[in-house]
Write an enzyme that holds these catalytic residues in place. Sequence first.
Site, PDB file in Angstrom:
ATOM      1  N   GLY A 214       1.108  -6.846   4.887  1.00  0.00           N
ATOM      2  CA  GLY A 214       0.201  -5.902   5.556  1.00  0.00           C
ATOM      3  C   GLY A 214      -0.740  -5.245   4.578  1.00  0.00           C
ATOM      4  N   ASN A 215      -1.382  -4.157   5.017  1.00  0.00           N
ATOM      5  CA  ASN A 215      -2.298  -3.425   4.139  1.00  0.00           C
ATOM      6  C   ASN A 215      -2.277  -1.949   4.532  1.00  0.00           C
ATOM      7  OD1 ASN A 215      -4.517  -2.933   6.166  1.00  0.00           O
ATOM      8  ND2 ASN A 215      -4.396  -5.165   6.223  1.00  0.00           N
ATOM      9  N   HIS A 216      -3.118  -1.147   3.873  1.00  0.00           N
ATOM     10  CA  HIS A 216      -3.038   0.309   4.036  1.00  0.00           C
ATOM     11  C   HIS A 216      -3.853   0.870   5.206  1.00  0.00           C
ATOM     12  CE1 HIS A 216      -0.787   0.711   0.384  1.00  0.00           C
ATOM     13  NE2 HIS A 216      -1.701   0.043  -0.294  1.00  0.00           N
ATOM     14  N   SER A 217      -4.453   0.018   6.027  1.00  0.00           N
ATOM     15  CA  SER A 217      -5.314   0.544   7.092  1.00  0.00           C
ATOM     16  C   SER A 217      -4.494   1.342   8.121  1.00  0.00           C
ATOM     17  CB  SER A 217      -6.030  -0.603   7.803  1.00  0.00           C
ATOM     18  OG  SER A 217      -6.711  -0.116   8.931  1.00  0.00           O
TER      19      SER A 217
END
Length: 415
Positions: A214-217
């Site tokens: 995933g990512n930090h959004s």
Amino acid sequence: MPPILNGKRVLLGVSGGIAAYKSVALASRLTQANAQVDVIMTASAMKFVAPVTFQAITQRPVVHDIFESWHDAGRLRIGHVALAQAADLFIVAPATAHTLARLALGMADDMLSITALSYKGPMLLAPAMETRMWQHPATQEHVARLRGWGVDFVGPAQGRLASGEYGEGRMAEPEEIFEVACKVLGRGGPLEGVRVVITAGGTREPIDPVRFVGNHSTGKMGVALARAARDLGAEVVLVHAPLAVHPPGGVERVSVQTAQEMFEAVMRLLPETDVLIGAAAVADYRPVSSETTKIKKMPGQQIIRLERTPDILAAVGEMRGPERRHPRLVVGFAAETDNWEQNALEKLERKNLDLIVLNDVTAPDSGFAVDTNRVTLFERSGNREDWPLMTKEEVAQAIMQRVVARLGRLDWKKR
Ligand code: PMT
């Protein structure tokens, strides 16, 4: 704060149900958004909440007496007429079965109903009552009649009722009423009839049932864009991966997890899309395969093989062809850590976008998760604009103003 409510005059009718206490939070939310809120209470509402509570929150006198005179702009005027003429929006929350009936029958025997009868603008009702009362044919007939006159409804929701029973009849939460009120006020705005699809959040690519790439959004940027478009009258669809913030009310939502699901949702919506905005942080890679059971700890290294995901905006860009006729406008974001301008311009070109919004995601006050963003806008015309640090709401409003201006310049008719 949504500018749509700034300086607007809102009438908040409160009728007699236990949910009246929640309307205090609604009055507060509207007041904080810089609306001038005049509360009108029925006699039974005053048994649930004291008028002074609303008075303290709104800094305005609460109205309940039909024979009371009303000072407005230095002139002595008849209360209900002056209130009705000055209002931009009339909300009734809670709207009890009795109040719905009186509104539907055009009765005018108290301050709330007489003001409603004198009022011509948009009206939003938030019903609250026991399930059997809500489902009664009399109530449903009143609701249908009011809807037929163009009155909007929010709720009622399912949930625990004052009687202790569970069912339909619970008043919508103040935040939801607030959001739908913004939508109602935005109607007739410059994006009326325009369908805007916005992607938001960070996609999750499963490794096994409990882990993902995933990512930090958080979805803050995309959600702010959805609100800004809604408040300009657009019909908004938010295609979102998991969000760390409350989703906006008054917009259609399509919830997805992975890049593939987001791709499929956007493709499904594409024929009916006028404007597409890609604010989501879509994973570029996903595990080649996802385990069906949790991967156990083992000695040594684990290697996860990754493969490319579909590039949503690039696929849309290819379908648009050199003339870029449909969707009429496609806006991308570029989240960059280096070679900012070069990378953004490359994406503008390769994904066949009309506009790209570059954010430097290494700056502490910009990009992922924070409430502010410092962006640079690149248009195909070669126009470049560096915007100062703004809240994500302000960035979203400025982007949507640009969308309005761009659509206005196109020789294109709204649906
Ligand atoms: O959600 P927040 O916490 O508020 O953070 C906001 C944000 C940083 C996520 C947002 O402002 C932002 O920059 N979004 C785009 C992030 C991104 O994925 O950028 P990119 O440079 O990798 O992609 C370029 C564009 O192509 C983006 O519009 C992206 O949505 C789109 N894309 C990317 C990959 C892919 N497979 N499909 C796509 O459509």
